[in-house]
Design a protein around this motif. Sequence first.
Motif, PDB file in Angstrom:
ATOM      1  N   ASN A 206      54.543 -13.122  98.768  1.00 57.42           N
ATOM      2  CA  ASN A 206      54.014 -13.866  99.926  1.00 57.42           C
ATOM      3  C   ASN A 206      53.124 -15.035  99.530  1.00 57.42           C
ATOM      4  OD1 ASN A 206      55.028 -12.761 102.330  1.00 57.42           O
ATOM      5  ND2 ASN A 206      53.860 -10.894 101.895  1.00 57.42           N
ATOM      6  N   ILE A 207      53.503 -15.750  98.518  1.00 56.85           N
ATOM      7  CA  ILE A 207      52.630 -16.814  98.027  1.00 56.85           C
ATOM      8  C   ILE A 207      52.380 -17.899  99.081  1.00 56.85           C
ATOM      9  CG2 ILE A 207      54.469 -18.151  96.871  1.00 56.85           C
ATOM     10  CD1 ILE A 207      52.348 -18.738  94.683  1.00 56.85           C
ATOM     11  N   ILE A 208      53.414 -18.190  99.884  1.00 59.13           N
ATOM     12  CA  ILE A 208      53.239 -19.248 100.891  1.00 59.13           C
ATOM     13  C   ILE A 208      52.140 -18.840 101.871  1.00 59.13           C
ATOM     14  CG2 ILE A 208      54.357 -20.361 102.877  1.00 59.13           C
ATOM     15  CD1 ILE A 208      56.838 -20.626 101.196  1.00 59.13           C
ATOM     16  N   GLU A 209      52.228 -17.607 102.353  1.00 57.68           N
ATOM     17  CA  GLU A 209      51.228 -17.129 103.308  1.00 57.68           C
ATOM     18  C   GLU A 209      49.834 -17.129 102.669  1.00 57.68           C
ATOM     19  OE1 GLU A 209      52.531 -13.679 105.340  1.00 57.68           O
ATOM     20  OE2 GLU A 209      50.650 -13.427 106.418  1.00 57.68           O
ATOM     21  N   LYS A 210      49.782 -16.689 101.424  1.00 54.23           N
ATOM     22  CA  LYS A 210      48.486 -16.639 100.729  1.00 54.23           C
ATOM     23  C   LYS A 210      47.881 -18.029 100.601  1.00 54.23           C
ATOM     24  CE  LYS A 210      49.053 -12.465  98.063  1.00 54.23           C
ATOM     25  NZ  LYS A 210      50.213 -11.856  97.493  1.00 54.23           N
ATOM     26  N   LEU A 218      50.029 -27.310 102.272  1.00 54.81           N
ATOM     27  CA  LEU A 218      51.051 -26.820 101.344  1.00 54.81           C
ATOM     28  C   LEU A 218      52.260 -27.759 101.355  1.00 54.81           C
ATOM     29  CD1 LEU A 218      52.222 -24.386  99.616  1.00 54.81           C
ATOM     30  CD2 LEU A 218      53.266 -23.676 101.741  1.00 54.81           C
ATOM     31  N   ILE A 219      52.710 -28.118 100.171  1.00 55.25           N
ATOM     32  CA  ILE A 219      53.914 -28.972 100.064  1.00 55.25           C
ATOM     33  C   ILE A 219      54.921 -28.244  99.177  1.00 55.25           C
ATOM     34  CG2 ILE A 219      54.793 -31.256  99.428  1.00 55.25           C
ATOM     35  CD1 ILE A 219      51.849 -32.210  99.346  1.00 55.25           C
ATOM     36  N   THR A 220      56.189 -28.260  99.561  1.00 54.25           N
ATOM     37  CA  THR A 220      57.237 -27.769  98.654  1.00 54.25           C
ATOM     38  C   THR A 220      58.229 -28.911  98.412  1.00 54.25           C
ATOM     39  OG1 THR A 220      58.796 -27.007 100.340  1.00 54.25           O
ATOM     40  CG2 THR A 220      57.063 -25.457  99.696  1.00 54.25           C
ATOM     41  N   SER A 221      59.080 -28.754  97.412  1.00 56.80           N
ATOM     42  CA  SER A 221      60.056 -29.813  97.096  1.00 56.80           C
ATOM     43  C   SER A 221      60.907 -30.173  98.299  1.00 56.80           C
ATOM     44  CB  SER A 221      60.996 -29.353  95.980  1.00 56.80           C
ATOM     45  OG  SER A 221      60.278 -29.115  94.825  1.00 56.80           O
TER      46      SER A 221
END
Length: 332
Positions: A206-210, A218-221
């Motif tokens: 759950n890294i995104i939630e953390k 938060l940014i992802t590719s």
Amino acid sequence: MNYKVGIPQGLLFYEYYPLWKEFFSELGVEVLLSTKTNKKILDSGVSNCVDDACLPVKVFHGHVIDLKDKVDFLFVPKIISVKKREFECPKILGLPEMVSNTIKDLPPIIDPEINLWKSEKNISDSITELGKVFNVNKSKTKKAYKKACNKYYDVRRHLNSHVIPIDAIKIYNKLLKNTNFKKKDRLNILLLGHPYNIYDEYISMNIIEKMVKQDINLITSDMVDTKKINYYSKKIPKRMFWTAGRRLIGSAYSLLEEEKVNGIIYVSSFGCGLDSILIDLVQRKASLKNIPFTLLTIDEHTGEAGINTRIEAFIDMMKWRLNDENNISTHG
Ligand code: SF4
């Protein structure tokens, strides 16, 4: 007859599920997804896969086992290349053979070959063959594929508007609903990694939630503009011939060059051949730009407490750096 096709929730599922789902639905075929990754799926994947495979490939095997007795067919496409002069990881392109040789009593596997290495147009034979499996004629199959592609591009457009893909969309809806994605006083942190590593809640713990709970942007590719990814991925001396590599390098370089990121967390699977090169390239670039970088390597033995501590410490350090010591390097 109503056929049921099983799609394992692993590997390129996180990229192409909207396309596959729409295509099969247009053909009148029911789609059944495997259960989301959990301990049982991980354990069965680990014990039914070769030892030296990376974690996501082992997990994929677990998803196949979860589905195999529930469906008429399993969908495990042989994805060799999705872009001219680029390849997928060798473990991904050999997936149908790997699965069928390691797991017993499988239903028939549908494994269309997707190979756009030479031309981006020669996919029609594979698509027509797929239609034949379900007794659907060529013209209806082509229409279904066109509709599925439109759906896929729609989803990608949303991602470029800062929406996090697939399962993470739920997290996004739950946690970010009423927040401004780009709050000015917040840190912009790039979460880098293959989609199946960062969006699978179980693998990524759950890294995104953390991260979102830490009040950061938060940014992802997937949120970086494709044109920028293509442009900046060409900044390395040798042409990147892995599709995943182009995306990861291009997105990281774009944000670093344009000074739009305060820190980078790279999530990698132990033993990933691609990452052994990509991590080094990103880390060097981040260091040149004086941007903190941390690497979280995960495998089937990784403990959640250690990951929590690393994420919290990294973000706390960057908040401190942003507020108090703007120009101090955190590289040591
Ligand atoms: S890119 Fe790395 S993590 Fe992904 S399948 Fe290949 S080896 Fe595994």
